[in-house]
Design a protein around this motif. Structure first.
Motif, PDB file in Angstrom:
ATOM      1  N   SER A  44      -3.756  12.160  -4.585  1.00  0.00           N
ATOM      2  CA  SER A  44      -4.498  10.775  -4.726  1.00  0.00           C
ATOM      3  C   SER A  44      -5.708  10.959  -5.689  1.00  0.00           C
ATOM      4  CB  SER A  44      -4.816  10.268  -3.431  1.00  0.00           C
ATOM      5  OG  SER A  44      -4.023   9.868  -2.670  1.00  0.00           O
ATOM      6  N   ASN A  69      -7.545   3.165  -6.883  1.00  0.00           N
ATOM      7  CA  ASN A  69      -6.915   4.342  -6.391  1.00  0.00           C
ATOM      8  C   ASN A  69      -5.673   4.798  -6.763  1.00  0.00           C
ATOM      9  OD1 ASN A  69      -7.229   6.439  -4.486  1.00  0.00           O
ATOM     10  ND2 ASN A  69      -5.513   5.714  -3.610  1.00  0.00           N
ATOM     11  N   TYR A  70      -5.228   5.674  -7.175  1.00  0.00           N
ATOM     12  CA  TYR A  70      -3.938   5.911  -7.848  1.00  0.00           C
ATOM     13  C   TYR A  70      -3.184   7.103  -6.903  1.00  0.00           C
ATOM     14  CZ  TYR A  70      -5.176   3.368 -11.850  1.00  0.00           C
ATOM     15  OH  TYR A  70      -5.403   2.400 -12.733  1.00  0.00           O
ATOM     16  N   PHE A  71      -1.701   6.824  -6.935  1.00  0.00           N
ATOM     17  CA  PHE A  71      -0.882   8.082  -6.452  1.00  0.00           C
ATOM     18  C   PHE A  71      -0.904   8.896  -7.756  1.00  0.00           C
ATOM     19  CE2 PHE A  71       0.633   5.078  -3.114  1.00  0.00           C
ATOM     20  CZ  PHE A  71      -0.089   5.884  -2.079  1.00  0.00           C
ATOM     21  N   GLN A  88       0.497   6.297 -10.618  1.00  0.00           N
ATOM     22  CA  GLN A  88       1.080   4.764  -9.883  1.00  0.00           C
ATOM     23  C   GLN A  88      -0.309   4.218  -8.939  1.00  0.00           C
ATOM     24  OE1 GLN A  88       4.151   5.283  -7.212  1.00  0.00           O
ATOM     25  NE2 GLN A  88       4.138   3.199  -6.820  1.00  0.00           N
ATOM     26  N   LYS A  89      -0.765   2.898  -9.612  1.00  0.00           N
ATOM     27  CA  LYS A  89      -1.687   2.242  -8.867  1.00  0.00           C
ATOM     28  C   LYS A  89      -1.384   2.087  -7.466  1.00  0.00           C
ATOM     29  CE  LYS A  89      -4.922  -1.289  -9.960  1.00  0.00           C
ATOM     30  NZ  LYS A  89      -5.567  -1.310  -8.564  1.00  0.00           N
ATOM     31  N   ASP A  90      -2.347   2.243  -6.666  1.00  0.00           N
ATOM     32  CA  ASP A  90      -2.591   2.072  -5.211  1.00  0.00           C
ATOM     33  C   ASP A  90      -3.441   1.003  -5.228  1.00  0.00           C
ATOM     34  OD1 ASP A  90      -1.804   2.401  -2.686  1.00  0.00           O
ATOM     35  OD2 ASP A  90      -3.008   4.069  -2.350  1.00  0.00           O
ATOM     36  N   LYS A  91      -4.046   1.059  -3.867  1.00  0.00           N
ATOM     37  CA  LYS A  91      -4.986  -0.124  -3.632  1.00  0.00           C
ATOM     38  C   LYS A  91      -6.460   0.266  -4.149  1.00  0.00           C
ATOM     39  CE  LYS A  91      -2.404  -1.096   0.670  1.00  0.00           C
ATOM     40  NZ  LYS A  91      -2.248  -0.741   1.863  1.00  0.00           N
TER      41      LYS A  91
END
Length: 146
Positions: A44, A69-71, A88-91
């Motif tokens: 992350s 936040n991103y994976f 990959q975009k997260d929350k």
């Protein structure tokens, strides 16, 4: 003389084995994406460019900050200073640093509700030092923006 030098060398070796180099790793070598959690195949990371102080929160009891936040799905890297991969975009990741010294907390969520499970960060814990260091990078970034 030899015994004292050997004893000094032994003491230095013992203490150096406990010291761990804490290096902040970055996604794709970009200093805007510090990696705060890492695993075998991914981790992350947060986006320092989107860092901001949340308006009108905490009634002066805490400082609340936020960033995207991103994976990070690893492709390759040196495992020491950077990891290459796909973001990959997260929350969002939210931090609360209490003014009374009671601690630093974080949550990954769409909205920072109090009912969510905020996790306290222990900067001395092996699993928390990455997020602790990433938070202070974020905090420096938002303080420079003001």
């Amino acid at each position: 003389m030899k015994k004292s030098i050997l004893a000094l060398f032994a003491v230095i070796m013992v203490f150096s084995s406990f010291a761990e180099a804490r290096i902040i790793m970055y996604a794709n070598g970009d200093y805007n994406y510090p990696i705060w959690a890492s695993g075998n195949r991914g981790g992350s990371t947060l986006d320092l460019r989107t860092a901001m102080i949340m308006p009108d929160t905490g009634n002066g009891q805490y400082l609340e900050t936020c960033a995207n936040n991103y994976f990070l799905w690893y492709d390759k890297g040196d495992g020491k200073t950077y990891e290459n991969g796909t973001l990959q975009k997260d929350k969002y990741i939210y931090f609360r640093e209490y003014n009374d010294g009671s601690g630093l907390y974080y949550v990954v969520a769409e909205v920072p509700w109090d009912a969510l499970p905020w996790k306290k960060i222990n900067p001395d814990d092996y699993f928390d030092y990455g997020i602790n260091d990433a938070y202070y990078l974020l905090k420096c970034r938002v303080e420079k923006k003001q």
